[in-house]
Design an enzyme around this catalytic site. Sequence first.
Site, mmCIF file in Angstrom:
data_model
loop_
_atom_site.group_PDB
_atom_site.id
_atom_site.type_symbol
_atom_site.label_atom_id
_atom_site.label_comp_id
_atom_site.label_asym_id
_atom_site.label_seq_id
_atom_site.Cartn_x
_atom_site.Cartn_y
_atom_site.Cartn_z
ATOM 1 N N GLU A 241 -2.914 4.632 -2.056
ATOM 2 C CA GLU A 241 -3.542 4.708 -0.746
ATOM 3 C C GLU A 241 -3.430 6.116 -0.181
ATOM 4 O O GLU A 241 -2.511 6.860 -0.490
ATOM 5 C CB GLU A 241 -2.900 3.687 0.203
ATOM 6 C CG GLU A 241 -3.192 2.246 -0.191
ATOM 7 C CD GLU A 241 -3.030 1.285 0.964
ATOM 8 O OE1 GLU A 241 -2.622 1.738 2.052
ATOM 9 O OE2 GLU A 241 -3.341 0.093 0.794
ATOM 10 N N HIS B 261 -8.962 0.202 3.151
ATOM 11 C CA HIS B 261 -8.288 -1.103 3.245
ATOM 12 C C HIS B 261 -8.620 -1.786 4.571
ATOM 13 O O HIS B 261 -7.736 -2.138 5.359
ATOM 14 C CB HIS B 261 -6.776 -0.936 3.086
ATOM 15 C CG HIS B 261 -6.105 -2.147 2.524
ATOM 16 N ND1 HIS B 261 -4.797 -2.171 2.150
ATOM 17 C CD2 HIS B 261 -6.583 -3.400 2.258
ATOM 18 C CE1 HIS B 261 -4.488 -3.357 1.682
ATOM 19 N NE2 HIS B 261 -5.547 -4.128 1.747
ATOM 20 N N ARG C 44 -7.140 -6.351 -4.634
ATOM 21 C CA ARG C 44 -5.967 -5.615 -5.104
ATOM 22 C C ARG C 44 -6.399 -4.542 -6.099
ATOM 23 O O ARG C 44 -7.210 -4.799 -6.994
ATOM 24 C CB ARG C 44 -4.955 -6.552 -5.782
ATOM 25 C CG ARG C 44 -4.359 -7.607 -4.858
ATOM 26 C CD ARG C 44 -3.360 -6.984 -3.891
ATOM 27 N NE ARG C 44 -2.654 -7.993 -3.106
ATOM 28 C CZ ARG C 44 -3.058 -8.470 -1.945
ATOM 29 N NH1 ARG C 44 -4.199 -8.022 -1.437
ATOM 30 N NH2 ARG C 44 -2.360 -9.364 -1.290
#
Length: 528
Positions: free
Chosen positions: A263, A281, A234
């Site tokens: 992101e 990711h 995270r």
Amino acid sequence: MAPRVLISDSLSPAALAIFKARGVEVDFQPELGKDRSRLAEIIGDYDGLAIRSVTKVTAKVLERAERLKVIGRAGVSVDNIDLAAATAKGVIVMNTPFGNSITTAEHAIALMFALARRIPAADASTRQGKWEKARFLGVEITGKCLGLIGCGNVGSIVADRAIGLRMRVIAFDPFLSPDRAFDLGVEKVELDELLARADFISLHTPVTPQTKNILSAENLARTKPGVMIINSCRAALIDEEALLALLESGHIAAAAMDILEKEQPSGHPLFSHPNMIVTPHLGASTKEAQENVAAQIAEQMSDYLTRDAISNAVNFPSITAEEAPKLKPFIALADRLGSFAGQLIESNIVKVSITYEGEVADLKIKALSASMIAALLRPLLADVNVVSAPTVARELGVVIDEVTRAAEADFESIVTLCVEAGGQERCIAGTVFNDGKPRIIMINGIKVDAAVGPSMVYVTNEDRPGFIGRFASILGNAGINIATFALGRDREGGSSIALVEVDENVPEKVLDAVRRLPGVKEAKALRF
């Protein structure tokens, strides 16, 4: 009529095959998740909705979901689902909490290798026609110390792989028991020791108030010079600005991030540093993982739609429609007891003992225990739910005992939760009155009679004259209104307990003032 399921995101064909084999009608529209208005238009025709991360299940979508019984998320996170709205609508929300674990762990190991041997930079240089062998001097990982912040499902897999690579593994995890650490072959340490000793640090913990920004500027500065850091978990666990500054100073040799605070960032400062690796990711992005979670969610949804079986639900325990009316008030009591204990405990839990006494002992106590354990673990494990809680507890090495017995007190039903942690035991007991509301009737052997409100203050103190007035004055001077005030003591002049419901959250400075009162042993604010 066969139940109908809509798949609105790209999902492995394995899911479609399972649905059809189980007698569930499937409508596969993998691009629909991008069109929220169209989804809202047609959702009323389906009993189930299977999604990944693209589809956003909002309250407005759920308003139109007249038939919907279950939402299945192929993956762990349910951030794209309005859980409150789904629960109010009576829609079960399921996920697949363990389907991505191996893939995520392997990605962390891959990033560690890439850092140690500087593979991305060496590849880019060689493709440019250079042959800079001396520039890309790497380090061996054999014999190095890997520090894991978090040693749960994914972290334990990383530990196993690292030990196989002949690394020494240390772990900081308040919920990791000594027995579990021994079984894994890791050394349990405190955070300060991990920062000082680890050659590599890998993050595998959920974001909670205790873990948010755990690699702060201060903690990053306390790491071993030359450390390499991997975050495949995270973004909120690490201070990105401080990370960049220490990369530039050379204190941190290299870092790899599979997740960033924003992101799809453009021109992120970390991108320009030569000793930084960033991936988009990819932790769960393997063919095997995607097939696993797709098959798992299809099986779970099919079981619920055809047999009323509930697995990995994040918003409801595993109970049938017939059991629900009797069980519902005790589910609320179990949640309050677990949450009460969980907010008081700050170290690893060794043992949980739950006693069901009287009529409640004849109910489905596994659902009650799951709710209680989930609430107990939730303060430090934000992603835990009522279905996964017992499994998570076992993985943490927590011993869980359940006892049922006939009524031995003045109440028809009593539920008692005792938790051993940090060398001490805390016990809380409660019951449900005729109004269906949970009550606390005992705390650590002291009888009380307290309703449970949204915001409460818990105080233990020596039984001395004047305490109540001084305590109430502190709250009053802070503008905090008292709703209810429950007291209990073991004997005159002995130990006393106050459990007070207030109308608003109590600031820490007010609690500090309470703690300074003569005879006060503990003062905590509780939220339910």
